[in-house]
Scaffold this motif. Structure first.
Motif, PDB file in Angstrom:
ATOM      1  N   LEU A 163       0.840  -1.201   0.000  1.00  0.00           N
ATOM      2  CA  LEU A 163       0.000   0.000   0.000  1.00  0.00           C
ATOM      3  C   LEU A 163       0.875   1.251   0.000  1.00  0.00           C
ATOM      4  CD1 LEU A 163      -2.152  -2.094   0.545  1.00  0.00           C
ATOM      5  CD2 LEU A 163      -3.120  -0.607   2.291  1.00  0.00           C
ATOM      6  N   GLN A 164       0.371   2.312  -0.628  1.00  0.00           N
ATOM      7  CA  GLN A 164       1.190   3.515  -0.787  1.00  0.00           C
ATOM      8  C   GLN A 164       1.175   4.446   0.426  1.00  0.00           C
ATOM      9  OE1 GLN A 164       1.279   5.810  -4.687  1.00  0.00           O
ATOM     10  NE2 GLN A 164       0.254   7.281  -3.373  1.00  0.00           N
ATOM     11  N   ASP A 165      -0.020   4.638   1.027  1.00  0.00           N
ATOM     12  CA  ASP A 165      -0.131   5.618   2.116  1.00  0.00           C
ATOM     13  C   ASP A 165      -0.952   5.103   3.285  1.00  0.00           C
ATOM     14  OD1 ASP A 165       0.755   8.470   1.242  1.00  0.00           O
ATOM     15  OD2 ASP A 165      -0.548   7.895  -0.405  1.00  0.00           O
ATOM     16  N   ILE A 242      -6.339   5.263   4.193  1.00  0.00           N
ATOM     17  CA  ILE A 242      -5.326   4.560   3.393  1.00  0.00           C
ATOM     18  C   ILE A 242      -5.472   4.943   1.924  1.00  0.00           C
ATOM     19  CG2 ILE A 242      -4.994   2.568   4.926  1.00  0.00           C
ATOM     20  CD1 ILE A 242      -6.867   0.936   3.143  1.00  0.00           C
ATOM     21  N   ASP A 243      -4.331   4.997   1.236  1.00  0.00           N
ATOM     22  CA  ASP A 243      -4.325   5.096  -0.227  1.00  0.00           C
ATOM     23  C   ASP A 243      -3.684   3.815  -0.733  1.00  0.00           C
ATOM     24  OD1 ASP A 243      -4.165   5.627  -2.893  1.00  0.00           O
ATOM     25  OD2 ASP A 243      -2.898   7.421  -2.720  1.00  0.00           O
ATOM     26  N   VAL A 244      -4.538   2.915  -1.233  1.00  0.00           N
ATOM     27  CA  VAL A 244      -4.042   1.636  -1.737  1.00  0.00           C
ATOM     28  C   VAL A 244      -3.208   1.859  -3.003  1.00  0.00           C
ATOM     29  CG1 VAL A 244      -4.740  -0.666  -2.555  1.00  0.00           C
ATOM     30  CG2 VAL A 244      -6.078   0.477  -0.757  1.00  0.00           C
ATOM     31  N   VAL A 286     -10.837   5.454   2.258  1.00  0.00           N
ATOM     32  CA  VAL A 286     -10.038   4.541   1.423  1.00  0.00           C
ATOM     33  C   VAL A 286      -9.926   5.138   0.024  1.00  0.00           C
ATOM     34  CG1 VAL A 286      -9.913   2.264   0.333  1.00  0.00           C
ATOM     35  CG2 VAL A 286     -10.743   2.458   2.692  1.00  0.00           C
ATOM     36  N   GLU A 287      -8.690   5.337  -0.429  1.00  0.00           N
ATOM     37  CA  GLU A 287      -8.436   5.907  -1.762  1.00  0.00           C
ATOM     38  C   GLU A 287      -7.918   4.828  -2.707  1.00  0.00           C
ATOM     39  OE1 GLU A 287      -5.888   9.336  -1.466  1.00  0.00           O
ATOM     40  OE2 GLU A 287      -5.115   9.106  -3.494  1.00  0.00           O
ATOM     41  N   ASP A 288      -8.367   4.874  -3.953  1.00  0.00           N
ATOM     42  CA  ASP A 288      -7.901   3.955  -5.001  1.00  0.00           C
ATOM     43  C   ASP A 288      -7.758   2.510  -4.513  1.00  0.00           C
ATOM     44  OD1 ASP A 288      -7.989   5.912  -6.910  1.00  0.00           O
ATOM     45  OD2 ASP A 288      -5.832   6.124  -7.174  1.00  0.00           O
ATOM     46  N   GLY A 289      -8.843   1.975  -3.949  1.00  0.00           N
ATOM     47  CA  GLY A 289      -8.872   0.573  -3.529  1.00  0.00           C
ATOM     48  C   GLY A 289      -8.852  -0.356  -4.731  1.00  0.00           C
ATOM     49  N   GLY A 312     -11.715   8.455  -5.272  1.00  0.00           N
ATOM     50  CA  GLY A 312     -11.109   8.127  -6.563  1.00  0.00           C
ATOM     51  C   GLY A 312     -10.011   9.122  -6.893  1.00  0.00           C
ATOM     52  N   ASP A 313      -8.782   8.607  -7.019  1.00  0.00           N
ATOM     53  CA  ASP A 313      -7.649   9.467  -7.418  1.00  0.00           C
ATOM     54  C   ASP A 313      -7.316   9.161  -8.876  1.00  0.00           C
ATOM     55  OD1 ASP A 313      -5.186  10.694  -7.856  1.00  0.00           O
ATOM     56  OD2 ASP A 313      -4.085   9.506  -6.387  1.00  0.00           O
ATOM     57  N   ASP A 314      -6.532   8.102  -9.124  1.00  0.00           N
ATOM     58  CA  ASP A 314      -6.231   7.719 -10.510  1.00  0.00           C
ATOM     59  C   ASP A 314      -7.515   7.490 -11.304  1.00  0.00           C
ATOM     60  OD1 ASP A 314      -3.574   7.810  -9.862  1.00  0.00           O
ATOM     61  OD2 ASP A 314      -3.289   5.643  -9.754  1.00  0.00           O
ATOM     62  N   ALA A 335     -13.686  12.635  -4.552  1.00  0.00           N
ATOM     63  CA  ALA A 335     -12.676  12.735  -5.610  1.00  0.00           C
ATOM     64  C   ALA A 335     -11.423  13.422  -5.093  1.00  0.00           C
ATOM     65  CB  ALA A 335     -13.223  13.519  -6.803  1.00  0.00           C
ATOM     66  N   LEU A 336     -10.260  12.829  -5.404  1.00  0.00           N
ATOM     67  CA  LEU A 336      -9.000  13.505  -5.119  1.00  0.00           C
ATOM     68  C   LEU A 336      -8.794  14.532  -6.235  1.00  0.00           C
ATOM     69  CD1 LEU A 336      -6.997  12.717  -2.760  1.00  0.00           C
ATOM     70  CD2 LEU A 336      -5.370  12.254  -4.578  1.00  0.00           C
ATOM     71  N   ILE A 337      -8.264  15.701  -5.874  1.00  0.00           N
ATOM     72  CA  ILE A 337      -8.108  16.791  -6.838  1.00  0.00           C
ATOM     73  C   ILE A 337      -6.637  17.205  -6.888  1.00  0.00           C
ATOM     74  CG2 ILE A 337      -8.738  19.190  -7.357  1.00  0.00           C
ATOM     75  CD1 ILE A 337     -11.158  17.323  -7.644  1.00  0.00           C
ATOM     76  N   LYS A 338      -6.010  16.994  -8.054  1.00  0.00           N
ATOM     77  CA  LYS A 338      -4.606  17.371  -8.238  1.00  0.00           C
ATOM     78  C   LYS A 338      -4.521  18.287  -9.452  1.00  0.00           C
ATOM     79  CE  LYS A 338      -2.608  12.954  -6.604  1.00  0.00           C
ATOM     80  NZ  LYS A 338      -2.352  11.558  -7.063  1.00  0.00           N
ATOM     81  N   VAL A 339      -3.981  19.500  -9.257  1.00  0.00           N
ATOM     82  CA  VAL A 339      -3.966  20.485 -10.343  1.00  0.00           C
ATOM     83  C   VAL A 339      -3.269  19.961 -11.603  1.00  0.00           C
ATOM     84  CG1 VAL A 339      -4.295  22.637  -9.058  1.00  0.00           C
ATOM     85  CG2 VAL A 339      -2.016  21.629  -9.176  1.00  0.00           C
ATOM     86  N   ILE A 388      -7.597  18.310   2.659  1.00  0.00           N
ATOM     87  CA  ILE A 388      -6.331  18.476   1.938  1.00  0.00           C
ATOM     88  C   ILE A 388      -5.367  17.349   2.297  1.00  0.00           C
ATOM     89  CG2 ILE A 388      -5.200  19.977   3.670  1.00  0.00           C
ATOM     90  CD1 ILE A 388      -4.227  21.684   1.180  1.00  0.00           C
ATOM     91  N   LYS A 389      -4.619  16.896   1.292  1.00  0.00           N
ATOM     92  CA  LYS A 389      -3.638  15.814   1.458  1.00  0.00           C
ATOM     93  C   LYS A 389      -2.311  16.310   0.882  1.00  0.00           C
ATOM     94  CE  LYS A 389      -2.839  11.056  -0.112  1.00  0.00           C
ATOM     95  NZ  LYS A 389      -3.056  10.184  -1.283  1.00  0.00           N
ATOM     96  N   ILE A 390      -1.310  16.501   1.760  1.00  0.00           N
ATOM     97  CA  ILE A 390      -0.063  17.152   1.332  1.00  0.00           C
ATOM     98  C   ILE A 390       1.154  16.240   1.521  1.00  0.00           C
ATOM     99  CG2 ILE A 390       1.381  19.197   1.661  1.00  0.00           C
ATOM    100  CD1 ILE A 390      -1.001  20.631   2.915  1.00  0.00           C
TER     101      ILE A 390
HETATM  102 ZN    ZN Z   1      -3.534   8.394  -4.584  1.00  0.00          ZN
END
Ligand code: ZN
Ligand code: PGA
Length: 429
Positions: A163-165, A242-244, A286-289, A312-314, A335-339, A388-390
């Motif tokens: 897992l990533q995070d 968690i970010d899977v 839970v992100e990107d399970g 949902g990120d990716d 939804a995760l938001i990345k500029v 926010i996730k930094i």
């Molecule tokens: Zn992610």
């Protein structure tokens, strides 16, 4: 009116090249912005243009993207009104002519998009979050709930864990500073816990620890131990996220390869596994399970985890069309938001608005490769991102953003979102 556009190659937190742009307006106001970069990326993201010259920065140079800012983009935008954010962003998309900004590069376009917003705020002598609140029609800007990295695995830590995070969310704090303080206690306690278990306390890409646990359950046990050692209550004071990052786990066979755990799961088994973790531990998000093209199984994951936040990120890649597709089938609830997944500020704001209209929570997020630019802190406040996730509370490219939120907190008109926008029934009232 834009009278000057400059760009250059700088280095990000991984020592990799990225784009920085400066915009100058007729009255003398200026705005500077730089672009982050992910390691666990989706193919659906806007295109990051790299030089592919193997002799320069392992092929990661961005001199072509910088050239596009100095050349075509500058030619198209000089003389334009910087305050017309959507007009500028539309012009750049038209100039590029591809759906994912493949020609000019999303890194080129985004640096200018963000710098124009900052220059306009400077010209109007407005804090950046006020300018963003204006652009989004936000009447009550609020500081976001932080989701903070404690342990890293996956592509951010040499795949030391699958897992990533593993992240901590302050659930009980009633203001931003107290929330941050609680997280700092957990992060410090985690270092002691990892040390006692004989694992290294070296930093991963986002400043978290990388204990290399043999399974996700062991890492989750360490999370609980760290929260308790910090004198806080798991599930009450601090929730776990968690970010899977499951896109990085899926093989060409469509199965999920948890190499460290020695498992090889179908989508159904992956859902059961995540559900088991959620039952056993105080997990609130839970992100990107599942991976970014596993559309047919996401609604099942979300139905099973319906009491907590499913991000949902990716899967969405900050792309309004993908977010709409997800909303239509009930793929997630956040939804995760990345500029830089989107490529422009206007497009990012559209992704936020699309999510919010459907009742989806949003989490404004940094990338694993970052610069000192704190734009996303102001974005989270001004666009009422809610969360926010930094990364961790280590490394200045992360802390610059947490600290910018502390500065914004001095504005008595800016409240704290707390858990209000967390898509989780378990949150305290
Ligand atoms: Zn992610
Ligand atoms: P990335 O990681 O920036 O490497 O994509 C962040 C995340 O997956 O949330």
């Amino acid at each position: 009116t834009i009278v000057g556009i400059k760009a250059r190659q700088i280095l990000d937190s991984r020592g990799r090249p990225t784009v920085e742009a400066d915009i100058e307006l007729a009255g003398g106001a200026t705005g500077r912005a730089s672009v982050p970069s992910g390691a666990s990326t989706s193919r659906a993201e806007a295109h990051e243009l790299r030089d592919a010259d193997a002799n320069r920065y392992f092929g990661r140079g961005v001199s072509r993207a910088v050239g596009h800012v100095r050349g075509e983009i500058a030619s198209a935008l000089l003389g334009q009104d910087a305050a017309d954010q959507s007009g500028l962003d539309r012009r750049m998309r038209e100039l590029d002519g591809t759906p994912q900004l493949e020609r000019l590069g999303a890194n080129a376009v985004l640096s200018v998009s963000l710098a124009a917003c900052r220059a306009t705020a400077a010209a109007r002598q407005q804090p950046l979050y006020r300018r963003i609140a204006e652009l989004t029609g936000t009447r009550t800007p609020m500081l976001p709930l932080p989701m903070v990295n404690i342990f890293s695995g996956g592509l951010h830590a040499g795949r030391g864990m699958d897992l990533q995070d593993f992240l901590a969310i302050p659930l009980a704090a009633t203001d931003y500073e107290s929330g941050l303080h609680a997280i700092v206690k957990v992060r410090d306690a985690a270092e002691g816990v990892v040390h006692r278990h004989g694992a290294p306390v070296l930093l991963a890409d986002e400043g978290g620890l990388s204990p290399g646990c043999a399974s996700a359950e062991i890492a989750l046990e360490l999370m609980v131990e760290a929260i308790e050692r910090a004198g806080l209550k798991p599930g009450l004071d601090i929730g776990i996220a968690i970010d899977v990052a499951a896109t990085a786990l899926v093989g060409p066979d469509g199965r999920y390869h948890l190499a460290r755990e020695g498992h090889d799961y179908s989508s159904a088994q992956m859902i059961e596994t995540v559900e088991r973790w959620v039952r056993r531990f105080p997990i609130v998000s839970v992100e990107d399970g599942l991976h970014d093209e596993d559309w047919s199984h996401w609604p099942e994951l979300t139905a099973r985890l319906r009491h907590i936040q499913v991000v949902g990120d990716d899967l969405f890649s900050t792309n309004p069309a993908r977010i709409r597709r997800g909303i239509d089938i009930g793929a997630a609830n956040s939804a995760l938001i990345k500029v830089n997944q989107n490529g422009t500020l206007s497009g990012t704001l559209e992704a936020i608005a699309t999510s919010r209209q459907a009742g989806y929570a949003t989490v404004i997020s940094a990338r694993s490769g970052e610069t000192a630019d704190s734009f996303i802190a102001d974005l989270a406040v001004g666009a009422l991102g809610g969360q926010i996730k930094i990364g961790s509370v280590r490394n200045m490219e992360r802390l610059e953003k947490y600290n910018q939120l502390l500065r914004i907190a001095e504005d008595p008109e800016v409240g704290y979102a707390g858990t209000r926008f967390l898509a989780c029934d378990a949150r305290p009232a």
